[in-house]
Design an enzyme around this catalytic site. Sequence first.
Site, mmCIF file in Angstrom:
data_model
loop_
_atom_site.group_PDB
_atom_site.id
_atom_site.type_symbol
_atom_site.label_atom_id
_atom_site.label_comp_id
_atom_site.label_asym_id
_atom_site.label_seq_id
_atom_site.Cartn_x
_atom_site.Cartn_y
_atom_site.Cartn_z
ATOM 1 N N SER A 195 -21.987 16.062 90.092
ATOM 2 C CA SER A 195 -22.868 16.321 91.639
ATOM 3 C C SER A 195 -20.961 17.281 91.197
ATOM 4 O O SER A 195 -20.802 17.953 90.401
ATOM 5 C CB SER A 195 -22.202 15.132 92.424
ATOM 6 O OG SER A 195 -21.536 16.178 93.578
ATOM 7 N N ASP A 289 -33.365 16.910 95.605
ATOM 8 C CA ASP A 289 -32.036 16.737 95.727
ATOM 9 C C ASP A 289 -31.576 18.618 95.716
ATOM 10 O O ASP A 289 -32.647 19.255 95.433
ATOM 11 C CB ASP A 289 -30.919 16.550 94.723
ATOM 12 C CG ASP A 289 -29.315 17.187 94.570
ATOM 13 O OD1 ASP A 289 -28.971 17.652 95.563
ATOM 14 O OD2 ASP A 289 -28.792 16.909 93.594
ATOM 15 N N HIS A 319 -29.467 13.364 95.554
ATOM 16 C CA HIS A 319 -28.542 13.735 94.959
ATOM 17 C C HIS A 319 -27.754 11.558 95.497
ATOM 18 O O HIS A 319 -27.993 10.894 96.062
ATOM 19 C CB HIS A 319 -28.458 14.277 95.793
ATOM 20 C CG HIS A 319 -26.767 14.419 94.994
ATOM 21 N ND1 HIS A 319 -26.515 15.562 94.607
ATOM 22 C CD2 HIS A 319 -25.691 14.179 95.870
ATOM 23 C CE1 HIS A 319 -25.128 15.604 94.074
ATOM 24 N NE2 HIS A 319 -24.724 15.215 95.231
#
Length: 350
Positions: A195, A289, A319
């Site tokens: 991320s 995601d 995610h």
Amino acid sequence: MQPRIAAFAAQHAARAASTLVGMTPDLWWAPIAGPRPTVDGQRMSARLATFSRVLAPQLAARTPPTEQARWRMEKLAQLSASPEKFSVRVTESTVATPGGTVACRLYEPEAATPRGLLVYIHGGGWHLGSAAGYDAVATFLSSRINTRVFSLDYRLAPEHPFPAAFLDALAGYKYAVEQAARWDVSGPIVIAGDSAGGNLAAAIAYALSTDENYRPDLVALVYPALDARLDRYPSSDLFTTPLSRASVDRAFDWYVPEQHNRTDPRFSIVGADKISTMPPTYIATAGMDVLRDQGERFGSELKAAGVPATVQQFPNMPHGFLSMLVDPGARTASGRIAEAIRAHMLNASA
């Protein structure tokens, strides 16, 4: 001694809870998960949908995170640890960065001679997370890949906006490379992150791509944030849990409040010049995601520029699944990421 006993007890309790959660049939989670629509041909399991809904409020906060909010995220991470037992030695220390000193951890597998070094940068939207909170992830990767993992903190937004996190992570990565000989590292050096950590890992690799002293042998990005221009990607508006477009926008606002900085390749690497110098890159995306499409687009750009790049999508995964190791499906997907990195490391040292 007391803090160590308390930490051991907390880890034991978290592992026991993880084992119980992991053993519970997914069907039992359906009433808690609520509606699970099929979006873009993908559908989350009931257990992952429940985890995502628990995590979503932490990521969707409309106000900057408090210390209590950050503490809650640390506890959620502990409860999401893998129920597996790993033989990994952990050494805690600090590293000097432009912002002072930050905490770091070195993970070393004890069962076999480790190969190489993986420098890991945690996620959390640049405003949440820590090396301590990512203990389960670092332990999992160290054991599954059989490599030393160096995990580090960095200054968090909005208290410390761009480029603070980048500068701290860059300093931490360089420190790890410089310490490699002292740690008896033999084999390739990898920079990785998920991320926001994937954003930082990609930016560091790009910044050092022509530096023979620090250029990583491999870049591993897990559902990374790589482009501020969310309008370019259909996935930005397809998915909402645990990460929504609104929560991504707020994270951008807190980390990069100045609009002119959002085209800086240290933040938005998609479309950057001269990416042909990038090291070999592995990108893992989550099927459900908001960041999925930009990770895959960057992989395509790298391939077009002649960079050895692999993109692996994990369908039906949300995610953050790398931090949901308590779930058997997420653990299997995370294991495949570890296997891919391990294979790349073996190829790099062949």
